[in-house]
Scaffold this active site. Structure first.
Site, PDB file in Angstrom:
ATOM      1  CE  LYS A  45      -3.612   2.547   0.637  1.00 11.24           C
ATOM      2  NZ  LYS A  45      -4.529   2.734  -0.590  1.00 11.24           N
ATOM      3  CG  ASN A  69      -9.820   3.497  -5.006  1.00 10.22           C
ATOM      4  OD1 ASN A  69      -9.409   4.240  -4.136  1.00 10.22           O
ATOM      5  ND2 ASN A  69      -9.498   3.219  -5.915  1.00 10.22           N
ATOM      6  CG  LEU A  73      -3.187   8.157  -0.950  1.00 11.52           C
ATOM      7  CD1 LEU A  73      -2.188   9.387  -1.360  1.00 11.52           C
ATOM      8  CD2 LEU A  73      -2.640   6.900  -1.577  1.00 11.52           C
ATOM      9  CG  ASN A 125       0.624   6.961  -5.475  1.00 14.64           C
ATOM     10  OD1 ASN A 125       0.408   7.572  -6.366  1.00 14.64           O
ATOM     11  ND2 ASN A 125      -0.381   6.611  -4.584  1.00 14.64           N
ATOM     12  CB  CYS A 128      -3.088   8.825  -5.658  1.00 13.36           C
ATOM     13  SG  CYS A 128      -4.499   8.931  -4.879  1.00 13.36           S
ATOM     14  CE  LYS A 163      -0.143   2.351  -9.740  1.00 13.50           C
ATOM     15  NZ  LYS A 163      -0.712   1.598  -8.917  1.00 13.50           N
ATOM     16  CG  ASN A 188      -2.544   5.227  -9.363  1.00 17.27           C
ATOM     17  OD1 ASN A 188      -3.620   4.669  -9.022  1.00 17.27           O
ATOM     18  ND2 ASN A 188      -1.833   5.578  -8.536  1.00 17.27           N
TER      19      ASN A 188
HETATM   20  C1  LIG Z   1      -9.038   0.165  -3.654  1.00 14.90           C
HETATM   21  C2  LIG Z   1      -7.696   0.515  -4.274  1.00 14.90           C
HETATM   22  C3  LIG Z   1      -6.646   1.290  -3.481  1.00 14.90           C
HETATM   23  C4  LIG Z   1      -5.430   1.740  -4.368  1.00 14.90           C
HETATM   24  N1  LIG Z   1      -4.809   2.101  -3.628  1.00 14.90           N
HETATM   25  C5  LIG Z   1      -3.558   2.500  -4.358  1.00 14.90           C
HETATM   26  C6  LIG Z   1      -2.424   3.173  -3.713  1.00 14.90           C
HETATM   27  O1  LIG Z   1      -2.339   2.980  -2.497  1.00 14.90           O
HETATM   28  N2  LIG Z   1      -1.190   3.420  -4.154  1.00 14.90           N
HETATM   29  C7  LIG Z   1      -1.226   3.283  -5.816  1.00 14.90           C
HETATM   30  O2  LIG Z   1      -0.204   3.506  -6.233  1.00 14.90           O
HETATM   31  N3  LIG Z   1      -2.174   2.781  -6.352  1.00 14.90           N
HETATM   32  C8  LIG Z   1      -3.269   2.487  -5.626  1.00 14.90           C
HETATM   33  N4  LIG Z   1      -4.610   1.748  -6.503  1.00 14.90           N
HETATM   34  C9  LIG Z   1      -4.296   1.702  -7.930  1.00 14.90           C
HETATM   35  C10 LIG Z   1      -4.034   0.060  -8.246  1.00 14.90           C
HETATM   36  O3  LIG Z   1      -2.663  -0.244  -7.787  1.00 14.90           O
HETATM   37  C11 LIG Z   1      -3.665   0.014  -9.804  1.00 14.90           C
HETATM   38  O4  LIG Z   1      -2.911   0.868 -10.290  1.00 14.90           O
HETATM   39  C12 LIG Z   1      -5.240   0.494 -10.359  1.00 14.90           C
HETATM   40  O5  LIG Z   1      -6.227   0.006  -9.625  1.00 14.90           O
HETATM   41  C13 LIG Z   1      -5.279  -0.152 -11.844  1.00 14.90           C
HETATM   42  O6  LIG Z   1      -5.151  -1.443 -11.714  1.00 14.90           O
HETATM   43  P1  LIG Z   1      -6.433  -2.639 -11.622  1.00 14.90           P
HETATM   44  O7  LIG Z   1      -7.244  -2.371 -12.632  1.00 14.90           O
HETATM   45  O8  LIG Z   1      -5.665  -4.073 -11.878  1.00 14.90           O
HETATM   46  O9  LIG Z   1      -6.967  -2.555 -10.248  1.00 14.90           O
HETATM   47  C14 LIG Z   1      -5.479   1.309  -5.840  1.00 14.90           C
HETATM   48  C15 LIG Z   1      -6.605   0.790  -6.374  1.00 14.90           C
HETATM   49  C16 LIG Z   1      -7.755   0.349  -5.787  1.00 14.90           C
HETATM   50  C17 LIG Z   1      -8.716  -0.214  -6.520  1.00 14.90           C
END
Ligand SMILES: Cc1cc2nc3c(=O)[nH]c(=O)nc-3n(C[C@H](O)[C@H](O)[C@H](O)COP(=O)(O)O)c2cc1C
Length: 300
Positions: A45, A69, A73, A125, A128, A163, A188
């Site tokens: 995370k 979502n 953070l 990151n 976000c 990222k 992201n």
């Molecule tokens: C509930 C949730 C929390 C996330 N928290 C973070 C985070 O803390 N840091 C980050 O770089 N990306 C975060 N992401 C983004 C994911 O790492 C990813 O880049 C994004 O969801 C796209 O991939 P996916 O379609 O496989 O979920 C989060 C995504 C979700 C759904």
């Protein structure tokens, strides 16, 4: 011999399937279980300098093929994260420490602590889409991105992954600004919102959130493809990967590894092992010895 082993972003991975930041990775035991069940690495995370509670519920708006979502953070703060990393490290596989900050000094402090905790790489990151002063607000400023990456690269002994956000006018410009990194992680979530027609209000308390899941795969692929054409740097693809064919699309667009996030909500931890097994069958059927041979084959 068919092989999924890949060298990417300065790391050697047994499998190119990595857990994406933010899903089941605030806890050392869940990270270790995901690694034990076949993931090549996990990204934690995103962790900041101080504890953050995140936003009040509702923080997610799920729909059939996507999720929005705005968690805000939430995280325990870097000083309280060492124990979780220690537990996850018992798997013997790479742990990548995701960090967020608003300036170069804080990124550096966080990265040095992560390095000290024993992670194999840090993931910045810069992307976000729903927290003021962090994430994509930092990551859409190419001068700041360049400065952060340069400073971290000049100081750390471990690889630095950046990222990036799809919510920018030119992904190529930001990819260039972060090209001193060991890898680019794309993408992201996509800035989005949902409205509840009964209450006539936005669903999320934060109004805006980040779209993830099946719906964003075409956006992720486009970003990986554009970045691949722009710079010669390892790329990790992420966004809407649910099966081996999704993963192959990212690999053919130029990614040498990929991350999985939202699909875990549908398939659980076994998604890593299942995708790896299906990729091996595909390689065998197509007489490809190593997955590396397919990286970027679709790029024109
Ligand atoms: C509930 C949730 C929390 C996330 N928290 C973070 C985070 O803390 N840091 C980050 O770089 N990306 C975060 N992401 C983004 C994911 O790492 C990813 O880049 C994004 O969801 C796209 O991939 P996916 O379609 O496989 O979920 C989060 C995504 C979700 C759904």
């Amino acid at each position: 011999m068919i092989s999924l082993t890949t060298n990417t972003g300065g790391l050697k991975l047994e499998s190119p399937a990595i857990l994406a930041s933010g899903i089941l990775d605030e806890n050392g035991y869940t990270m270790k279980r995901i690694l034990d069940e076949g993931a090549g690495a996990v990204v934690t995370k995103s962790i900041g300098t101080e504890e953050r509670n995140g936003y009040f519920s509702p923080v997610v708006a799920p729909e059939g093929s996507y999720l929005i979502n705005a968690m805000g953070l939430p995280n325990p703060g870097i000083d309280f994260f060492r124990d979780e990393i220690n537990i996850a490290l018992k798997s013997g596989k790479p742990i990548i420490g995701s960090i967020f900050a608003s300036n170069t000094d804080d990124f550096l402090k966080l990265a040095l602590k992560m390095q000290d905790y024993g992670v194999s790489a840090v993931e910045l990151n810069l992307s976000c889409p729903h927290v003021q002063g962090f994430g994509s607000e930092v990551g859409s400023d190419p001068v700041l991105v360049k400065d952060i990456v340069k400073n971290l690269k000049g100081t750390l002994k471990i690889p630095v992954w950046s990222k990036l956000s799809p919510n920018v006018t030119s992904i190529s410009e930001i990819a260039r600004a972060s090209s001193e990194s060991d890898a680019l992680v794309l993408i992201n979530t996509v800035r989005a919102m949902a409205i509840d027609v009964e209450s006539k209000r936005p669903v999320l308390t934060n109004v805006y959130g980040g779209l993830s899941g099946k719906a964003i795969k075409p956006v992720g692929l486009r970003c990986v493809y554009e970045a691949r054409k722009e710079c010669d740097i390892d790329i990790i693809g992420v966004g809407g990967i649910y099966n081996y064919r999704d993963a192959l699309e990212y690999i053919m667009a130029g990614a040498s590894a990929f991350q999985i996030g939202t699909a875990l909500m549908e398939y659980g931890r076994k998604v890593f092992g299942d995708i790896a097994m299906d990729l091996e069958s595909y390689l065998k059927k197509n007489n490809v010895a190593n997955i590396k041979e397919l990286v970027g084959v679709a790029v024109q």
